[in-house]
Scaffold this motif. Structure first.
Motif, PDB file in Angstrom:
ATOM      1  N   ALA A 159       0.887  -1.119   0.047  1.00  0.00           N
ATOM      2  CA  ALA A 159       0.195  -0.049   0.014  1.00  0.00           C
ATOM      3  C   ALA A 159       0.950   1.143  -0.029  1.00  0.00           C
ATOM      4  CB  ALA A 159      -0.719  -0.091   1.275  1.00  0.00           C
ATOM      5  N   VAL A 187      -1.845   8.662   1.505  1.00  0.00           N
ATOM      6  CA  VAL A 187      -3.059   8.369   0.662  1.00  0.00           C
ATOM      7  C   VAL A 187      -4.131   9.149   1.261  1.00  0.00           C
ATOM      8  CG1 VAL A 187      -4.583   6.673  -0.036  1.00  0.00           C
ATOM      9  CG2 VAL A 187      -2.362   5.674   0.201  1.00  0.00           C
ATOM     10  N   SER A 207      -8.567  10.594   0.859  1.00  0.00           N
ATOM     11  CA  SER A 207      -9.663  10.036   0.548  1.00  0.00           C
ATOM     12  C   SER A 207     -10.172  10.706  -0.481  1.00  0.00           C
ATOM     13  CB  SER A 207     -10.818  10.549   1.749  1.00  0.00           C
ATOM     14  OG  SER A 207     -10.779  11.965   1.918  1.00  0.00           O
ATOM     15  N   SER A 220      -2.478   9.988  -4.579  1.00  0.00           N
ATOM     16  CA  SER A 220      -2.818   8.568  -4.206  1.00  0.00           C
ATOM     17  C   SER A 220      -4.101   8.721  -3.367  1.00  0.00           C
ATOM     18  CB  SER A 220      -1.531   7.932  -3.250  1.00  0.00           C
ATOM     19  OG  SER A 220      -0.089   8.051  -4.064  1.00  0.00           O
ATOM     20  N   ARG A 258      -7.697   6.571  -1.986  1.00  0.00           N
ATOM     21  CA  ARG A 258      -8.270   5.369  -1.258  1.00  0.00           C
ATOM     22  C   ARG A 258      -9.814   5.458  -1.326  1.00  0.00           C
ATOM     23  NH1 ARG A 258      -5.914   1.697   1.740  1.00  0.00           N
ATOM     24  NH2 ARG A 258      -4.628   3.251   2.501  1.00  0.00           N
ATOM     25  N   GLN A 260     -15.158   6.340   1.198  1.00  0.00           N
ATOM     26  CA  GLN A 260     -15.534   5.318   1.923  1.00  0.00           C
ATOM     27  C   GLN A 260     -16.521   5.753   3.095  1.00  0.00           C
ATOM     28  OE1 GLN A 260     -11.179   4.000   2.247  1.00  0.00           O
ATOM     29  NE2 GLN A 260     -12.331   1.927   2.350  1.00  0.00           N
ATOM     30  N   GLU A 299     -12.028  -2.303  -1.836  1.00  0.00           N
ATOM     31  CA  GLU A 299     -11.408  -1.091  -1.630  1.00  0.00           C
ATOM     32  C   GLU A 299     -10.068  -1.069  -2.175  1.00  0.00           C
ATOM     33  OE1 GLU A 299      -8.907   0.379   2.256  1.00  0.00           O
ATOM     34  OE2 GLU A 299     -10.789  -0.774   2.735  1.00  0.00           O
ATOM     35  N   VAL A 318      -6.569   1.657  -3.696  1.00  0.00           N
ATOM     36  CA  VAL A 318      -5.748   2.733  -3.724  1.00  0.00           C
ATOM     37  C   VAL A 318      -5.234   2.918  -5.203  1.00  0.00           C
ATOM     38  CG1 VAL A 318      -3.754   3.870  -2.968  1.00  0.00           C
ATOM     39  CG2 VAL A 318      -4.979   2.316  -1.099  1.00  0.00           C
ATOM     40  N   LYS A 372      -4.706  -3.195  -4.402  1.00  0.00           N
ATOM     41  CA  LYS A 372      -5.996  -3.974  -3.759  1.00  0.00           C
ATOM     42  C   LYS A 372      -5.767  -4.792  -2.670  1.00  0.00           C
ATOM     43  CE  LYS A 372      -9.366  -6.985  -4.981  1.00  0.00           C
ATOM     44  NZ  LYS A 372      -9.824  -8.140  -5.895  1.00  0.00           N
TER      45      LYS A 372
END
Length: 180
Positions: free
Chosen positions: A51, A55, A57, A72, A74, A96, A155, A157, A180
């Motif tokens: 990952a 990162v 949102s 980056s 997510r 999310q 989910e 990234v 992933k």
């Protein structure tokens, strides 16, 4: 055989040989499988084993998305009834923080990834479009579900750049890597 006929026969044989070589070189071949293999290889090289750090949102990316910015992000694949782009390696990535229907405790929705129970304005403000591009910037013509096994609600990234054609209401990420 007359010497001129022998010379003419050699010329005809040479021409026919050349035509046969040209037809086999230009005729049907395994170019589709070679092309498919190279597309699969491109997508395979885009998958990250770890990952990424730093990162953001989806909501954060939308708030600060400037065309040309590397990011980056997510999120979850969804936020719409049909999140995958047909014929291309792309999808809608939703924040999310959205409540997806499968998180509501009952089985009232056939497409829980669309977050249809969310306020429509909030939903629009918390998703971005992602399109995977090759080394020269062209969209990859590949189905991400069948080629690398992505599904709705996964989910992920994505690493990429905010596309020059992005607007505050339509943020597009040109992706070059996926975790992933």
């Amino acid at each position: 055989m007359h010497p001129n006929n022998h010379h003419l026969s050699l010329i005809i044989v040479a021409i026919l040989s050349s035509l046969v070589l040209m037809l086999t070189a230009c005729g049907p071949s395994d170019s589709a499988s070679i092309s498919q293999t190279s597309k699969d290889d491109i997508l395979a090289t885009m998958q990250l084993s770890e990952a990424p750090k730093n990162v953001l949102s989806v909501a954060s990316v939308r708030a600060q998305a400037n065309p040309g910015t590397s990011i980056s992000v997510r999120g979850q694949i969804g936020g719409t009834r049909l999140p995958f782009v047909e014929g291309y390696a792309g999808f809608v990535l939703a924040d999310q923080e959205l409540v997806f229907c499968d998180e509501m405790g009952d089985d009232h929705c056939d497409t829980p990834w669309d977050a249809c129970c969310e306020d429509p304005d909030r939903l629009k403000a918390m998703r971005v479009s992602v399109q995977f591009i090759d080394a020269i910037g062209n969209p990859i013509q590949q189905n991400l579900q069948t080629s690398i096994g992505l599904n709705e609600l996964d989910e992920v990234v994505v690493i990429g750049t905010v596309a020059e054609s992005s607007t505050p209401t339509n943020v597009i990420i040109e992706a070059t890597a996926l975790y992933k």
